[in-house]
Design an enzyme around this catalytic site. Structure first.
Site, short mmCIF file in Angstrom:
data_model
loop_
_atom_site.label_atom_id
_atom_site.label_comp_id
_atom_site.label_asym_id
_atom_site.label_seq_id
_atom_site.Cartn_x
_atom_site.Cartn_y
_atom_site.Cartn_z
N SER A 102 0.81 -1.21 0.00
CA SER A 102 0.00 0.00 0.00
C SER A 102 0.85 1.26 0.00
O SER A 102 0.43 2.30 -0.54
CB SER A 102 -0.94 0.01 1.21
N THR A 155 -1.60 4.31 3.21
CA THR A 155 -2.26 5.03 2.12
C THR A 155 -2.43 6.52 2.42
O THR A 155 -1.96 7.36 1.65
CB THR A 155 -3.60 4.37 1.76
N HIS A 279 -6.60 -9.95 3.72
CA HIS A 279 -5.47 -10.60 4.39
C HIS A 279 -5.95 -11.74 5.28
O HIS A 279 -5.26 -12.76 5.41
CB HIS A 279 -4.70 -9.59 5.23
#
Length: 389
Positions: A102, A155, A279
């Protein structure tokens, strides 16, 4: 030797074909479609762009969107994000790996360049790169970051901080203080509190001195009348507890504040925990997060449609979990999901757009293209730009 290889290949293929029941599977319920199917939003004819909203569904690929559609509105329905009229694809590899994370994925969007996995707002040589958010601030636009993870997570951090590794969340929080961003909304109070930081720095107090109103729950958010907000609704990632605002509520508040700026605004909103569900190979968790994110997409699209000068772009940093829609069960009321991994994959991710100049986001694009093009269309400058001394 060639004959032996052929026999081995046939044997392996036969064994693979016999493995009809993969272990890593889940079953989701399919919603019966009801009512009329929403129409695609129209193309916007004007070329005037005053505001840009970048929506990032972390870990969200086509399978995640389709599973959300089937479970939330049914096979004949459409999620709000699926009503966006322009669609393309994004190639996601980083500078050092075909499978991005990310941090590098978000830095490609924020800085318009490739970098290594783990990098936050720096190039492969760890030189800081200017972000689209920082360019917008320099031009006098309002800016905002919304996330359902810690606001210092990879992010959002990549748009307003510059550190060598995403794990440096205390340093990222300190970077935010000098960023000029008007609206921070998400989790992560532990990275700002003097009682929890390793250096005992009272960042909450410093943010207050800088003119930010500190918000700790949904009621604080609803009652706020400030134009500078630091909303920290959980210790780390948001846990969907009572008192926490939905992503749509955070989006609406940010839009109410930033739309008052006559110069325009740049907003990045992340649906972070779609990735976390991937995940964990947890379909139920994923579907809740897709629905929450899609409700925020609706709030954004409603604003953009009424405003007429707002470009909305939706994408992902990468796909997570290798999610596959495996097979239908019973009478079509359930669907088997198969996960191929608990990490990210190199599968290209969707790119969708609505608003002025949306057609710029058709086709197969590199993730760096998105940041470069958004900066150009918002007329805040050209990316990439390195901040060398």
């Amino acid at each position: 030797m060639k004959k032996l290889s052929s026999i081995l290949f046939i044997t392996l293929l036969t064994v693979a074909c016999q493995q009809t029941e993969p272990e890593n599977t889940e079953v989701i319920s399919v919603m019966e479609s009801e009512g009329s199917v929403p129409e695609l939003l129209p193309l916007v004819e004007t070329n005037t762009i005053k505001n840009v909203i970048l929506l990032i569904g972390d870990g969200t690929g086509l399978a995640q969107i389709t599973a959300g559609q089937y479970a939330i509105v049914g096979p004949d329905g459409l999620l709000h994000m699926q009503t966006m009229p322009v669609t393309g694809f994004v190639k996601t590899h980083s500078s050092d790996n075909l499978i991005t994370d990310s941090a590098s994925g978000a830095t490609a969007y924020s800085c318009g360049l490739k970098t290594y996995n783990g990098a936050i707002g720096v190039d492969p040589n760890q030189v800081p790169c200017k972000t689209i958010l920082e360019l917008a601030e320099e031009k006098g636009l309002s800016t905002g970051l919304i996330s359902t993870s810690s606001i210092t997570h990879a992010t959002p951090a990549s748009f307003a901080a510059h550190v060598e590794q995403r794990s440096m969340q205390e340093e990222i929080a300190a970077d935010f203080l000098d960023s000029g961003v008007e609206v921070f909304l998400g989790g992560g109070v532990q990275w700002f509190s003097e009682n929890q930081r390793s250096d005992s720095l009272d960042l909450l107090g410093q943010f207050e001195e800088a003119g930010y109103q500190i918000l700790m729950n949904e009621q604080d958010l609803q009652n706020s009348d400030s134009d500078r907000l630091l909303g920290l609704f959980a210790e780390d990632g948001m846990e969907r507890n009572e008192g926490e605002p939905s992503t749509a509520t955070m989006a609406q508040k940010a839009l109410d504040i930033m739309s008052k700026d006559e110069d325009g605004f740049f907003l990045m909103l992340e649906g972070s925990q779609i990735d976390w569900a991937g995940h964990g190979n947890d379909s139920e968790y994923l579907l809740r997060e897709v629905e929450d994110f899609d409700n925020a997409v609706k709030a954004v699209l409603d604003f953009a449609r009424e405003d007429g000068e707002t470009l909305v772009v939706l994408t992902a940093d990468h796909e997570t979990g290798g999610m596959t829609l495996q097979q239908q069960y019973a009478d079509g009321d359930s669907l088997e999901i198969y996960w191929t991994t608990s990490y990210h994959t190199g599968t290209p991710v969707p790119l969708m757009a609505y608003g002025p100049r949306a057609l710029e986001f058709m086709g197969w694009r590199d993730n760096t293209y998105v940041g470069q093009k958004l900066s150009e269309l918002l007329q805040v400058g050209e990316l990439p730009v390195l901040l060398e001394d």
